[in-house]
Design a protein around this motif. Structure first.
Motif, PDB file in Angstrom:
ATOM      1  N   ALA A 181       0.847  -1.361  -0.017  1.00 52.45           N
ATOM      2  CA  ALA A 181      -0.007  -0.382   0.036  1.00 52.45           C
ATOM      3  C   ALA A 181       0.776   1.239   0.495  1.00 52.45           C
ATOM      4  O   ALA A 181       1.924   1.778   0.723  1.00 52.45           O
ATOM      5  CB  ALA A 181      -0.970  -0.305   1.467  1.00 52.45           C
ATOM      6  N   VAL A 187      -2.540   0.020  -4.614  1.00 53.14           N
ATOM      7  CA  VAL A 187      -2.421  -1.655  -3.834  1.00 53.14           C
ATOM      8  C   VAL A 187      -1.793  -2.297  -4.494  1.00 53.14           C
ATOM      9  O   VAL A 187      -2.790  -2.209  -6.232  1.00 53.14           O
ATOM     10  CB  VAL A 187      -3.911  -1.721  -3.097  1.00 53.14           C
ATOM     11  N   MET A 192      -2.452   3.592   4.591  1.00 51.78           N
ATOM     12  CA  MET A 192      -3.927   2.376   4.433  1.00 51.78           C
ATOM     13  C   MET A 192      -2.563   1.757   4.407  1.00 51.78           C
ATOM     14  O   MET A 192      -1.484   2.016   4.364  1.00 51.78           O
ATOM     15  CB  MET A 192      -3.480   2.484   2.048  1.00 51.78           C
ATOM     16  N   ARG A 193      -3.130   0.366   4.759  1.00 50.95           N
ATOM     17  CA  ARG A 193      -2.757  -1.158   4.756  1.00 50.95           C
ATOM     18  C   ARG A 193      -3.273  -2.192   4.499  1.00 50.95           C
ATOM     19  O   ARG A 193      -4.672  -2.323   3.371  1.00 50.95           O
ATOM     20  CB  ARG A 193      -2.869  -1.825   6.254  1.00 50.95           C
ATOM     21  N   ALA A 194      -2.178  -2.890   3.441  1.00 49.68           N
ATOM     22  CA  ALA A 194      -2.302  -3.937   2.767  1.00 49.68           C
ATOM     23  C   ALA A 194      -2.604  -5.286   3.272  1.00 49.68           C
ATOM     24  O   ALA A 194      -0.934  -5.396   3.050  1.00 49.68           O
ATOM     25  CB  ALA A 194      -2.188  -3.518   1.064  1.00 49.68           C
ATOM     26  N   THR A 213      -7.107  -4.954   2.481  1.00 48.46           N
ATOM     27  CA  THR A 213      -6.758  -3.287   2.861  1.00 48.46           C
ATOM     28  C   THR A 213      -8.142  -2.259   3.988  1.00 48.46           C
ATOM     29  O   THR A 213      -8.726  -2.776   4.242  1.00 48.46           O
ATOM     30  CB  THR A 213      -7.041  -2.783   1.681  1.00 48.46           C
TER      31      THR A 213
END
Length: 527
Positions: free
Chosen positions: A245, A251, A275-277, A287
């Motif tokens: 991310a 992404v 963000m996080r993925a 995500t």
């Protein structure tokens, strides 16, 4: 926090009771409209008898009643000056032996490594790991050796450390190896899940480097795939792909060995906040991020078709970054917001709406960071399915997640075989293109470390045979042939030593058994 009037899905019509257990697909929310076709056998609501509807109101799940409980004060780690650096990492890493916490340090960067049993007040003079010249930003325990930890820092380096078996008695300033290759601070370090000695690092130079820690070499450098800061990197289950991310709101799913982007989604979350993925066990990508209106979101994606999400839910308007922690054995995702005082947890299934809200653990104090214990470090006798280490401003507080069960027997449905400490591949095999799933172990009798585990990992890491690594020499400049020959000779010598140690240990075990039998005979005679 979920409550009356909160939103899960895009309609905001769902009542509190429905959010607690009801399948969102049954409520006609806008989220379900954008999901895929109904599951096999599912009928439209208009044709469904009332009884069937009632039956579907509460979704059956063995994790519906999971509850969290913080431990008592005397089981916390007190008087720890948790780092105040402005970086959205978890600041804490845990394994079945140690808890490591990034702390405030003058004149450089440091982190504490405490044996799990070392609870209570931690003395200010307690030894630290303090070899970095700038603040430490991220730490990660090696999944194949509970005494090896990697750290990334603002000083642009990655360092790999070996912690003594019983913990630190003196501060550790000399790492086993220093990995130099980033031109800006290193904010992410992540070990490969199945290959020994393979470590990934990502820096603010927008580059991802994959290292062979055993030789100190940077073998893969992905420096042209990201145009902006990388927020996080996650390996998939067998370590063949990574997902990232980034600040550019994309992404990406990347094959690191082919050095190509396999899938990409622009504006996965439209908000400007981080963000996080992460990869899930089935290959899908989960995500967390923010909407354009700064509402926190979570989404589920299929990398084979990233045009539309499988599911997209809006949560609340808090501004803390959501850190996801995933348990592949139970398909539960725990979301810990930085600055929040709660942990929400969701179950991922194949049924619409795919991401099912389970419950929320709430407390009074906000969390500065969070550590997550691997499955093999849990107490199976208490039906513990997760353990978190919540960082406060001045302490670390373990939080135990439990599934209530009446029986004291081992619950095989809660504890399928899980990833063990044995590596499935050597670094060279992975770099040559081989893939392997994690080597699984049973937790039926609790987690018992193997006899020669530490020695075996020392051998593979060549931890004691690289004195030059401690002197910040350029490991990559060493001619490869010389390194290979030296490493083959070292391997052969270490094999001989290991065999000899094993035979001595076997002899000692036999003698121990003999002694205990003789002692029993003596006790009988004396009685």
């Amino acid at each position: 926090m979920y409550g009356p009037g909160s939103q899960l899905g895009k309609s905001g019509n769902n009542s509190w009771a429905k959010e607690r257990g009801c399948s969102i697909a049954c409520q006609g929310s806008l989220t379900s409209a954008r999901l895929h076709a109904p599951s096999i056998g599912e009928r439209p609501l208009s044709h469904m008898p009332w009884k069937d509807t009632m039956r579907r109101v509460v979704r059956q799940s063995k994790f519906r009643h999971v509850f969290g409980q913080a431990v008592k004060n005397d089981q916390c780690y007190d008087d720890i000056r948790v780092s105040r650096v402005t970086w959205d990492s978890s600041f804490c890493a845990v394994n079945p032996r140690f808890v490591a916490i990034i702390i405030e340090a003058s004149g450089g960067g440091a982190f504490l490594v405490l044996p799990l049993h070392k609870t209570g007040r931690i003395d200010k003079s307690y030894p630290t790991v303090c070899g970095h010249t700038g603040p430490v930003l991220d730490i990660d325990w090696c999944p194949h050796n509970d005494q090896v930890i990697a750290s990334g820092s603002e000083d642009c380096t990655v360092m790999v450390w070996q912690i003594p078996e019983n913990g630190l008695t003196l501060s550790l300033t000399e790492p086993v190896v220093i990995l130099e290759g980033h031109s800006k601070r290193v904010g992410i370090v992540a070990w490969h899940p199945t290959a020994r000695n393979v470590l990934l690092s990502a820096g603010c130079d927008n580059a991802i480097i994959i290292w062979n820690v055993g030789t100190g070499e940077a073998l893969i450098n992905l420096d042209d795939m990201h145009s902006d800061m990388i927020y996080n990197v996650s390996w998939n289950r067998n370590g063949s792909l990574i997902c990232t991310a980034s600040k550019d709101k994309k992404v990406r799913v990347i094959d690191p060995r082919k050095q190509e982007i396999v899938a990409e989604k622009e504006k996965a979350h439209e908000g400007a906040r981080p963000m996080r993925a992460i990869f899930l066990a089935d290959g899908n990508v989960f995500t967390t991020g923010f909407s354009r209106m700064s509402e926190r979101q979570l989404a589920l994606w299929n990398p084979k078709n990233m045009q539309e999400p499988i599911a997209l839910h809006e949560m609340d308007t808090s501004n803390g970054v959501l850190l996801p922690f995933y348990d592949p054995d139970t398909s539960i995702i725990y979301l810990c917001g930085k600055g929040d005082s709660s942990i929400r947890y969701f179950e991922i299934t194949d049924e619409s709406p795919y991401v099912h809200y389970l419950n929320t653990f709430s407390s009074k104090e906000p969390q500065r960071g969070m550590g997550y214990m691997p499955k093999r470090g849990l107490d199976v006798n208490k039906c513990e399915i997760a353990r978190f280490f919540k960082l406060h401003e001045r302490k670390c507080e373990p939080i135990i997640m439990t599934v209530p069960r009446k029986s004291d027997l081992f619950q095989d449905d809660l504890y399928p075989d899980t990833a063990g400490p044995e590596a499935a591949l050597e670094a060279e095999e992975w770099f040559e293109g081989k893939n392997a799933d994690p080597v699984l172990i049973s937790l039926k009798h609790g987690y018992i470390p193997g006899k020669n585990r530490d020695l075996k990992v020392v051998k593979k890491n060549i931890l004691d045979s690289k004195p030059t690594a401690n002197k910040k020499c350029d490991l990559i400049s060493v001619p490869k042939k010389t390194t290979d020959t030296a490493s083959v000779q070292n391997e052969a010598k270490l094999d001989e030593i290991l065999k000899e140690i094993k035979s001595i240990k076997d002899t000692i075990c036999n003698q121990d058994e003999r002694i205990s039998k003789l002692e029993q005979q003596m006790a009988k005679i004396a009685a």
